[in-house]
Design a protein around this motif. Structure first.
Motif, short mmCIF file in Angstrom:
data_model
loop_
_atom_site.label_atom_id
_atom_site.label_comp_id
_atom_site.label_asym_id
_atom_site.label_seq_id
_atom_site.Cartn_x
_atom_site.Cartn_y
_atom_site.Cartn_z
N ASP A 1 25.00 -48.82 -18.90
CA ASP A 1 25.64 -47.67 -18.25
C ASP A 1 26.90 -48.18 -17.55
O ASP A 1 26.85 -49.23 -16.90
CB ASP A 1 24.69 -47.04 -17.22
N ARG B 1 24.99 -39.18 -19.53
CA ARG B 1 24.89 -40.48 -20.21
C ARG B 1 23.45 -40.79 -20.60
O ARG B 1 23.19 -41.29 -21.71
CB ARG B 1 25.45 -41.59 -19.30
N ALA C 1 26.67 -46.35 -22.89
CA ALA C 1 26.65 -44.90 -22.64
C ALA C 1 28.03 -44.46 -22.16
O ALA C 1 28.70 -45.16 -21.41
CB ALA C 1 25.60 -44.58 -21.59
N GLU C 2 28.43 -43.27 -22.61
CA GLU C 2 29.67 -42.66 -22.12
C GLU C 2 29.32 -41.28 -21.61
O GLU C 2 28.36 -40.68 -22.06
CB GLU C 2 30.68 -42.52 -23.26
N THR D 1 22.24 -41.05 -24.48
CA THR D 1 21.62 -42.30 -24.97
C THR D 1 20.29 -41.96 -25.65
O THR D 1 19.95 -42.52 -26.71
CB THR D 1 21.44 -43.30 -23.81
#
Ligand code: F6R
Length: 339
Positions: free
Chosen positions: A263, A300, A292-293, A304
């Motif tokens: 993250d 996020r 993660a974006e 994921t």
């Protein structure tokens, strides 16, 4: 190998359609849950459920702990913690409404006089709630429990105050990202297809920080149930104090594929541990890192989960197994139901 025709041939029960529906499920589940009001506000909350239902509680718990400092306890057992009592809220989540452990914990909550809410698509849990005039959130039937994650998560989240903006951002992010993961998107541009190809033939071990623990666990369970392979999930920093030695010294390490869920806002010490662990493991096995974006933690975490769901789906296709059936779980439940 993962073109649309191949997917259609293997995905005989239509799991892809449910994966596509995740963003809608989250939004609809939340909308519907709002109807019950913020039942979980300002009190001790225990969410009880198993497997594909229980994971919704674990994700809500990890998200609310990290983003709001709330302590929501997720229980995957037939036993409630001894401290649960009259002033506490127990939320029982069982997609089928018939899971023995969840029903035992539900009855225990009733016996202790705790407030109770049920989330199910029917079954005994629904009957218990309606028979005792308890709040109940109905989930559409006809799905596998793990394919109803969006409904269960959204509905559960709605019981906590002020979740609308976060859930909306999350489901919108899922919608946009979801379009890049569907079977019509070619391998070269499809992150889930690419990852499934790389994972194939090895046993995944998924790592996250404690906040991502339930996300890693969802990856594991989706690999287990969709792709029908063994897989494990673990958290850092704890694994640095034990598993790391296995990575360093076990000659079979190459048979496994460590997948690190990252993250962008992980704490500085967690980042340092993740980086160092990844670098140490690199020499022993081929490492995967998923970054993660998204603009919020929930977006996020959900994105994921979405990537893991699709990756496990494509691994099933590569292994030529229909992702949907989980015959052995059914068999076990039937045996236990007979006593
Ligand atoms: C099946 C699945 C299982 C079930 C579990 C509990 O898709 O994911 O893990 O979720 O056996 O059953 P329910 O969810 O009906 O309480």
């Amino acid at each position: 190998m993962l073109d649309e025709a191949a997917v259609r041939r293997v995905d005989r029960s239509g799991a892809a359609e449910h994966l596509k529906a995740l963003p809608d499920q989250v939004a609809r589940g939340h909308q519907q849950g709002l109807g019950l009001g913020p039942l979980a506000a300002n009190r001790r909350v225990v969410v009880v459920g198993m497997g594909g239902s229980g994971i919704a509680g674990a994700v809500v718990s990890a998200w609310l702990a990290a983003s709001r400092g709330l302590a929501v306890i997720a229980v995957n057992d037939s036993k409630l913690p001894a401290w649960v009592g009259e002033s506490d809220l127990v939320i029982a989540v069982s997609y089928s409404g018939n899971t023995l452990e969840t029903l035992a914990a539900t009855r225990e909550a009733m016996a202790r006089g705790s407030d109770l809410v049920g989330i199910a698509s029917g079954g005994t849990l629904r009957d218990l709630c309606s028979g005792h005039g308890l709040p109940y959130l109905p989930i559409p039937s006809g799905l596998m429990p793990r394919s109803a994650f969006g409904f269960l998560f959204g509905g559960l989240a709605a019981m906590f105050p002020d979740t609308t903006a976060d859930v909306k951002t999350g489901s919108e992010a899922l919608r946009l990202r979801g379009r890049k993961l569907t079977p019509d998107v070619a391998e070269a541009k499809n992150a889930a297809k690419k990852l499934a190809m790389r994972v194939k033939g090895r046993t995944p071990i998924i790592y996250g920080t404690p906040t991502y623990g339930p996300v890693a666990r969802r990856w594991q369970t989706q690999f287990n149930e969709n792709a029908k392979v063994l897989a494990w999930a673990s958290t850092l920093p704890e694994a640095d104090h034990n598993e790391l030695v296995g990575w360093a010294e076990d000659p079979t390490a190459k048979r496994f594929v460590p997948i690190f869920l990252r993250d962008p806002e992980e704490a500085a010490d967690h980042r340092a541990m993740m980086d160092a662990t990844r670098d140490l493991v690199k020499g022993k096995a081929k490492v995967e890192e998923v970054r993660a974006e998204g603009s919020t933690l929930l977006a996020r975490m959900l994105m994921t989960i979405q990537l893991g769901d699709w990756t496990s789906f494509y691994l099933a296709i590569l292994r030529k197994v229909d992702p949907t059936p989980v015959a052995v779980i059914q068999k076990l439940k039937e045996r236990l139901a007979k006593g």
